[in-house]
Motif scaffolding. Sequence first.
Motif, PDB file in Angstrom:
ATOM      1  N   LEU A   1      43.321  34.426  76.665  1.00 55.02           N
ATOM      2  CA  LEU A   1      43.050  33.475  75.917  1.00 55.02           C
ATOM      3  C   LEU A   1      43.195  33.963  74.498  1.00 55.02           C
ATOM      4  N   PRO A   2      42.827  35.407  73.881  1.00 53.68           N
ATOM      5  CA  PRO A   2      43.211  35.814  72.485  1.00 53.68           C
ATOM      6  C   PRO A   2      44.574  35.662  72.308  1.00 53.68           C
ATOM      7  N   LEU A   3      45.573  35.687  73.357  1.00 50.41           N
ATOM      8  CA  LEU A   3      46.818  35.841  72.943  1.00 50.41           C
ATOM      9  C   LEU A   3      47.221  34.393  72.569  1.00 50.41           C
ATOM     10  N   VAL A   4      46.696  33.291  73.316  1.00 45.71           N
ATOM     11  CA  VAL A   4      46.983  32.034  73.042  1.00 45.71           C
ATOM     12  C   VAL A   4      46.340  31.622  71.564  1.00 45.71           C
ATOM     13  N   ILE A   5      45.023  31.761  71.718  1.00 51.43           N
ATOM     14  CA  ILE A   5      44.121  31.440  70.458  1.00 51.43           C
ATOM     15  C   ILE A   5      44.579  31.830  69.165  1.00 51.43           C
TER      16      ILE A   5
ATOM     17  N   GLY B   1      47.255  31.372  60.807  1.00 48.97           N
ATOM     18  CA  GLY B   1      47.593  30.908  59.368  1.00 48.97           C
ATOM     19  C   GLY B   1      46.404  30.984  58.232  1.00 48.97           C
ATOM     20  N   PRO B   2      46.266  30.567  57.282  1.00 53.78           N
ATOM     21  CA  PRO B   2      45.523  30.721  56.049  1.00 53.78           C
ATOM     22  C   PRO B   2      43.950  30.312  56.202  1.00 53.78           C
ATOM     23  N   ARG B   3      43.895  29.767  57.258  1.00 55.15           N
ATOM     24  CA  ARG B   3      42.641  29.073  57.584  1.00 55.15           C
ATOM     25  C   ARG B   3      42.078  29.040  58.767  1.00 55.15           C
ATOM     26  N   PRO B   4      41.886  30.344  59.129  1.00 57.29           N
ATOM     27  CA  PRO B   4      41.310  30.811  60.702  1.00 57.29           C
ATOM     28  C   PRO B   4      39.939  30.031  61.104  1.00 57.29           C
ATOM     29  N   LEU B   5      39.098  30.064  60.121  1.00 56.32           N
ATOM     30  CA  LEU B   5      37.633  29.676  60.385  1.00 56.32           C
ATOM     31  C   LEU B   5      37.603  28.025  60.833  1.00 56.32           C
TER      32      LEU B   5
ATOM     33  N   TYR C   1      32.048  27.758  83.324  1.00 61.71           N
ATOM     34  CA  TYR C   1      32.174  29.308  82.983  1.00 61.71           C
ATOM     35  C   TYR C   1      33.615  29.270  82.098  1.00 61.71           C
ATOM     36  N   ALA C   2      34.542  28.682  82.750  1.00 64.66           N
ATOM     37  CA  ALA C   2      35.852  28.584  82.060  1.00 64.66           C
ATOM     38  C   ALA C   2      36.014  28.089  80.858  1.00 64.66           C
ATOM     39  N   VAL C   3      35.173  26.892  80.597  1.00 65.87           N
ATOM     40  CA  VAL C   3      35.271  26.105  79.210  1.00 65.87           C
ATOM     41  C   VAL C   3      34.398  26.801  78.284  1.00 65.87           C
ATOM     42  N   HIS C   4      33.303  27.506  78.831  1.00 65.63           N
ATOM     43  CA  HIS C   4      32.406  28.166  77.944  1.00 65.63           C
ATOM     44  C   HIS C   4      33.510  29.453  77.440  1.00 65.63           C
ATOM     45  N   GLN C   5      34.023  29.997  78.080  1.00 63.32           N
ATOM     46  CA  GLN C   5      35.090  31.258  77.807  1.00 63.32           C
ATOM     47  C   GLN C   5      35.961  30.573  76.502  1.00 63.32           C
ATOM     48  N   VAL C   6      36.582  29.547  76.613  1.00 60.02           N
ATOM     49  CA  VAL C   6      37.366  28.881  75.703  1.00 60.02           C
ATOM     50  C   VAL C   6      36.980  28.594  74.388  1.00 60.02           C
ATOM     51  N   ALA C   7      35.639  28.108  74.554  1.00 62.41           N
ATOM     52  CA  ALA C   7      35.054  27.946  73.033  1.00 62.41           C
ATOM     53  C   ALA C   7      34.496  29.281  72.790  1.00 62.41           C
ATOM     54  N   LEU C   8      34.076  30.182  73.542  1.00 63.29           N
ATOM     55  CA  LEU C   8      33.527  31.560  72.737  1.00 63.29           C
ATOM     56  C   LEU C   8      34.575  32.299  72.201  1.00 63.29           C
ATOM     57  N   TYR C   9      35.786  32.470  73.089  1.00 62.82           N
ATOM     58  CA  TYR C   9      37.012  33.142  72.447  1.00 62.82           C
ATOM     59  C   TYR C   9      37.485  32.438  71.266  1.00 62.82           C
TER      60      TYR C   9
ATOM     61  N   MET D   1      35.894  30.881  68.784  1.00 61.40           N
ATOM     62  CA  MET D   1      35.124  31.389  67.678  1.00 61.40           C
ATOM     63  C   MET D   1      35.460  32.727  67.539  1.00 61.40           C
ATOM     64  N   TYR D   2      35.376  33.449  68.531  1.00 62.06           N
ATOM     65  CA  TYR D   2      35.580  35.073  68.203  1.00 62.06           C
ATOM     66  C   TYR D   2      36.828  35.408  67.509  1.00 62.06           C
ATOM     67  N   VAL D   3      37.860  34.825  68.186  1.00 60.91           N
ATOM     68  CA  VAL D   3      39.341  35.307  67.644  1.00 60.91           C
ATOM     69  C   VAL D   3      39.256  34.590  66.356  1.00 60.91           C
ATOM     70  N   ALA D   4      38.599  33.457  65.906  1.00 60.28           N
ATOM     71  CA  ALA D   4      38.899  33.226  64.499  1.00 60.28           C
ATOM     72  C   ALA D   4      37.935  33.751  63.633  1.00 60.28           C
ATOM     73  N   CYS D   5      36.743  34.557  64.091  1.00 66.67           N
ATOM     74  CA  CYS D   5      36.081  35.314  63.121  1.00 66.67           C
ATOM     75  C   CYS D   5      36.852  36.566  62.745  1.00 66.67           C
TER      76      CYS D   5
END
Length: 536
Positions: free
Chosen positions: A358-362, A368-372, A417-425, A427-431
């Motif tokens: 997930l981190p590699l894809v996200i 870019g300039p607007r990760p948030l 669980y899988a959908v939750h991981q996508v949303a969680l990562y 937000m995490y990778v964006a931060c």
Amino acid sequence: MEPSEVITHKNGRQRKLVGFPLNQNMRYTTKDGKSDSETDDEEETASLVKDSGVEDGGHTVHPGIYGELGNVSLLLFLYVLQGIPLGLAGSIPLILQSKNVSYTDQAFFSFVFWPFSLKLLWAPLVDALYCSRFGRRKSWLVPTQYLLGLFMLYLSATVDSLLPREGGANVVVITGVFFLLTFLAATQDIAVDGWALTMLSRENVGYASTCNSVGQTAGYFLGNVLFLALESADFCNKYLRDEPQDRGVVTLSDFLFFWGIVFLISTTLVGLFKREREPSRGKKKEVEETKDVWETYKLLFSIVKMPTVFTFCILLLTAKVGFSAADAVTGLKLVEAGVPKEQLVLLAVPMVPLQILLPLVISKYTAGPRPLDVFYKAYPFRLIIGVEYALLVWWTPSVRGEGGFPIYYYGVVLLSYAVHQVALYSMYVACMAFHAKVSDPLIGVGGEWTLRRTGHSGLDLLGLKKRIIDCLFFFFFVPQLCVKEGGACVTTLDGYYVECVVCVVIGVAWWVWLGKRMRQLQEESPAAWRCRKNQS
């Protein structure tokens, strides 16, 4: 005509001084038009690169990642060791749940995860205090891992009395014990993060974050998923044994003893045979030289006081209220509803490759300039998942049959669980991408690496938010089943659902009013994130 002087360096470069004599505050240029400082940087960089390769006929041949597989493997192993105590700490709540420990006690145990959120507080000490003869990072890594190993051996002899098979558990003592365990693991994490900067060459240092992600995930898997599966009598009787027994293949005591021995042996080998990279003779001090401890703390404090950083802290502090109930309580409620904890643990197995990919894809969308923007778009989906989790808990008792739960039920849980991981990562990778984007270059390489690895937790107001919310909701909303003086406490409305609704409402309000403010932080100029420090 102005006087001049030509200086020839050992590498053949000639430097022409124009208009000497020069004072100490003047700059001078080389024949190719570059400043003295730029030339020095080039020479230092060339020297560093040269150290990381081998010379072949006057040309530097870089070893590539294949030339450093030994260092990469060692880093990966050290991060795996770091994940073991974290996985064990994460498995204790499920063990406590099987012993009918109250949710208030579960909330109290959640304090064991504070050290990884608070490690920024003592990271400057680990970075600045060391024995140069033994090694800057080994000075902390070796003693810390020895303490971890010895502590695990001690726990292996005493944990059965803390978690008896029959009767209640001493939650206060267990919390204190595992708090110390995660404190040592967090300290080891700081030391390994710093060592990664010099253990790998400049061209391969980017693999350090990959080692961290993969190693810590693997260690957590071993200490949590694998341990709970092998500790479960039901799982072992169903999949590993011909004749059923009343306990699993391993006990918590056995598991602690095994990894205690692994820690002691591996630490001894690292201490004896692995040397830290030393500067070449005549070379300048490395970029990650030590700063004064007090100056480092003053710098951190000045960063937190900056308006943009302080605003970011407040936003992160309040952002996760919306899904704190779903994240903290859902798994325990499923176990309470009769779902075997070992089955829930096994559902985490297919999540491991997903967590790595997930981190590699996200990262493609946060580069870019607007990760948030990714954070803002993923936020409502994670709120919806919180509602779906509440519906899942409500639906679970009606699905349970005499033989347990049907296969399709576990499919629904796995998909959730899988959908939750996508949303969680997302937000995490964006931060993390935004934090890396606005990191202050005033901080040295070593300090910046420590801050970047702990920055998300540190800017999340040291992780206190989630723990405080857990305690408040557990104390005031979650009902306790009890029998007192012959009477019974009957639950008419499970406080878990009340908690979920309240959290989601708060989350929607945050997204509508404060989410836009978080996106606006991306429009601030780079100077708004730079720390002003007076230099003599």
